[in-house]
Design an enzyme around this catalytic site. Structure first.
Site, PDB file in Angstrom:
ATOM      1  CB  SER A 175      -3.826   0.061  10.689  1.00 22.13           C
ATOM      2  OG  SER A 175      -4.078   0.762   9.364  1.00 22.13           O
ATOM      3  CB  CYS A 196       3.128  22.956 -14.395  1.00 25.50           C
ATOM      4  SG  CYS A 196       3.686  22.200 -16.163  1.00 25.50           S
ATOM      5  CD  GLN A 204      -2.435  -1.372   2.559  1.00 28.78           C
ATOM      6  OE1 GLN A 204      -3.407  -0.638   3.261  1.00 28.78           O
ATOM      7  NE2 GLN A 204      -1.735  -2.168   3.596  1.00 28.78           N
ATOM      8  CG  HIS A 245      -2.749   2.772  -1.718  1.00 30.51           C
ATOM      9  ND1 HIS A 245      -2.833   2.533  -0.689  1.00 30.51           N
ATOM     10  CD2 HIS A 245      -4.185   1.868  -2.292  1.00 30.51           C
ATOM     11  CE1 HIS A 245      -4.065   1.824  -0.155  1.00 30.51           C
ATOM     12  NE2 HIS A 245      -4.877   1.524  -1.209  1.00 30.51           N
TER      13      HIS A 245
HETATM   14  P1  OAD Z   1      -1.050   2.875   8.945  1.00 31.95           P
HETATM   15  O1  OAD Z   1      -0.693   4.104   9.279  1.00 31.95           O
HETATM   16  O2  OAD Z   1      -2.678   2.853   8.853  1.00 31.95           O
HETATM   17  O3  OAD Z   1      -0.642   1.585   9.663  1.00 31.95           O
HETATM   18  C1  OAD Z   1       0.570   1.497   9.976  1.00 31.95           C
HETATM   19  C2  OAD Z   1       0.770   0.220  11.163  1.00 31.95           C
HETATM   20  O4  OAD Z   1       2.148   0.013  11.161  1.00 31.95           O
HETATM   21  C3  OAD Z   1       0.261   0.700  12.580  1.00 31.95           C
HETATM   22  O5  OAD Z   1      -0.742  -0.249  12.824  1.00 31.95           O
HETATM   23  C4  OAD Z   1       1.344   0.873  13.248  1.00 31.95           C
HETATM   24  O6  OAD Z   1       1.175   0.126  14.667  1.00 31.95           O
HETATM   25  C5  OAD Z   1       2.376  -0.024  12.623  1.00 31.95           C
HETATM   26  N1  OAD Z   1       3.852   0.239  12.867  1.00 31.95           N
HETATM   27  C6  OAD Z   1       4.340   1.382  13.234  1.00 31.95           C
HETATM   28  N2  OAD Z   1       5.670   1.346  13.344  1.00 31.95           N
HETATM   29  C7  OAD Z   1       5.966  -0.008  12.838  1.00 31.95           C
HETATM   30  C8  OAD Z   1       7.247  -0.658  12.696  1.00 31.95           C
HETATM   31  N3  OAD Z   1       8.479  -0.155  13.007  1.00 31.95           N
HETATM   32  N4  OAD Z   1       7.233  -1.900  12.622  1.00 31.95           N
HETATM   33  C9  OAD Z   1       5.787  -2.597  12.374  1.00 31.95           C
HETATM   34  N5  OAD Z   1       4.711  -2.016  12.501  1.00 31.95           N
HETATM   35  C10 OAD Z   1       4.990  -0.608  12.727  1.00 31.95           C
HETATM   36  O7  OAD Z   1      -0.732   2.379   7.346  1.00 31.95           O
HETATM   37  P2  OAD Z   1      -1.391   1.409   6.397  1.00 31.95           P
HETATM   38  O8  OAD Z   1      -2.045   0.314   6.928  1.00 31.95           O
HETATM   39  O9  OAD Z   1      -0.503   1.448   5.147  1.00 31.95           O
HETATM   40  O10 OAD Z   1      -3.729   5.112   1.959  1.00 31.95           O
HETATM   41  O11 OAD Z   1      -2.571   2.501   5.655  1.00 31.95           O
HETATM   42  C11 OAD Z   1      -3.356   2.072   4.723  1.00 31.95           C
HETATM   43  C12 OAD Z   1      -3.442   3.254   3.804  1.00 31.95           C
HETATM   44  O12 OAD Z   1      -4.123   4.390   4.436  1.00 31.95           O
HETATM   45  C13 OAD Z   1      -2.243   3.917   3.241  1.00 31.95           C
HETATM   46  O13 OAD Z   1      -1.945   3.342   2.077  1.00 31.95           O
HETATM   47  C14 OAD Z   1      -2.801   5.398   2.554  1.00 31.95           C
HETATM   48  C15 OAD Z   1      -3.627   5.605   4.229  1.00 31.95           C
HETATM   49  O14 OAD Z   1      -4.402   6.784   4.061  1.00 31.95           O
HETATM   50  C16 OAD Z   1      -3.991   6.088   0.929  1.00 31.95           C
HETATM   51  O15 OAD Z   1      -3.530   7.314   1.047  1.00 31.95           O
HETATM   52  C17 OAD Z   1      -4.998   5.760   0.020  1.00 31.95           C
HETATM   53 ZN    ZN Z   2       1.703  21.939 -16.963  1.00 29.32          ZN
END
Ligand code: OAD
Ligand code: ZN
Length: 251
Positions: A193, A150, A103, A121
């Site tokens: 998450s 731009c 993601q 994403h």
């Molecule tokens: P999140 O920020 O929702 O979750 C990240 C997770 O990583 C959390 O549960 C933390 O506890 C955990 N974490 C933090 N540090 C860590 C470490 N060192 N090792 C292991 N785990 C750790 O991120 P995503 O699940 O990627 O989308 O979020 C999904 C989407 O929401 C993203 O792609 C983005 C966001 O809004 C868009 O922008 C479309």
């Molecule tokens: Zn342009």
């Protein structure tokens, strides 16, 4: 209650036997490379409103707000892959991991050497001017962050090829990710998450098709119950230890 070291061994045993493992990652895997997460402790959504900075309608209204936000999102434009990214690339080289579904938009998996990366994403590797069609590349990012306009036509509608909230996921990539999740025998989720859909459906698909599921995440998620092995710890040291054990087991 078993200890973390027992869980690491159990995860390694499962991975060492895998014929087609798939890795699914989120922001947490890049935390130890210096890139902040969205949710969880100190997450970006405590400071920014996702509707304003990460939705397509917010972006069209005020693209500068997105580029302001990306100063934090990409604080370390020069972030390097960490031991977790590297361990995954090595597991691919060993023939165990067949695909990485991410993601993240930070391209750190590719830079660690992973070959098959499905970016659900999108990524920050290209930026399009929505007015004149000029295309910018990753190397231009720092300049764009400084002055998001731009160079060709002056428009501020400079949109990176990432998926904003309210936009569909790239359909080819999503179907490939779903196919990989259905056919894998081991599904390893790291640093996510598991709350953003449709990505968060993938572990359910893997489970429904009989895969063993492993989760490595710093904090508990509301989907921990799906997983056969849950390790609440940091991705980099955990993956490093798992890789060492897998190598031992494979001889
Ligand atoms: P999140 O920020 O929702 O979750 C990240 C997770 O990583 C959390 O549960 C933390 O506890 C955990 N974490 C933090 N540090 C860590 C470490 N060192 N090792 C292991 N785990 C750790 O991120 P995503 O699940 O990627 O989308 O979020 C999904 C989407 O929401 C993203 O792609 C983005 C966001 O809004 C868009 O922008 C479309
Ligand atoms: Zn342009």
């Amino acid at each position: 209650m078993d200890r973390i070291s027992d869980r690491i061994r159990k995860a390694a045993e499962i991975i060492a036997k895998a014929k087609h493992a798939v890795v699914f990652t989120g922001a947490g895997i890049s935390a130890e490379s210096g890139i902040p997460t969205f949710r969880g402790k100190g997450g970006l959504w405590e400071k920014y409103d996702p509707e304003e900075v990460a939705s397509i309608s917010g972006f069209m209204r005020n693209p500068r707000a997105f580029w302001e936000f990306s100063k934090d999102l990409l604080v370390k434009v020069k972030a390097e892959p960490n031991d977790a990214h590297k361990a995954i690339a090595e597991l691919e080289e060993m023939g165990i991991v067949k695909a990485v579904i991410t993601q993240n938009v930070d391209m750190l998996h590719q830079r660690a050497g992973s070959k098959k990366v499905l970016e659900l994403h999108g990524s920050m590797s290209y930026v399009d001017c929505l007015k004149c069609g000029a295309i910018y590349v990753w190397e231009d990012i720092e300049k764009i962050i400084d002055n998001p306009a731009c160079k060709n036509c002056g428009s501020e509608l400079l949109k990176p090829r990432v998926v904003f909230f309210g936009e569909p996921l790239p359909s080819g990539i999503l179907s490939e990710a779903m196919e990989e999740s259905r056919k894998c025998d081991v599904f390893i989720a790291i640093g996510t998450s598991l709350v953003v859909y449709p990505a968060a459906h993938l572990p359910f698909m893997a489970k429904d098709h009989g895969a063993k599921l492993i989760l490595i995440n710093a904090e508990p998620t509301d989907k921990d119950y799906l997983f056969d092995v849950v390790i609440h710890d940091k991705a980099a040291p955990t993956m490093k230890k798992i890789l060492e054990k897998v190598k031992e087991l494979r001889g």
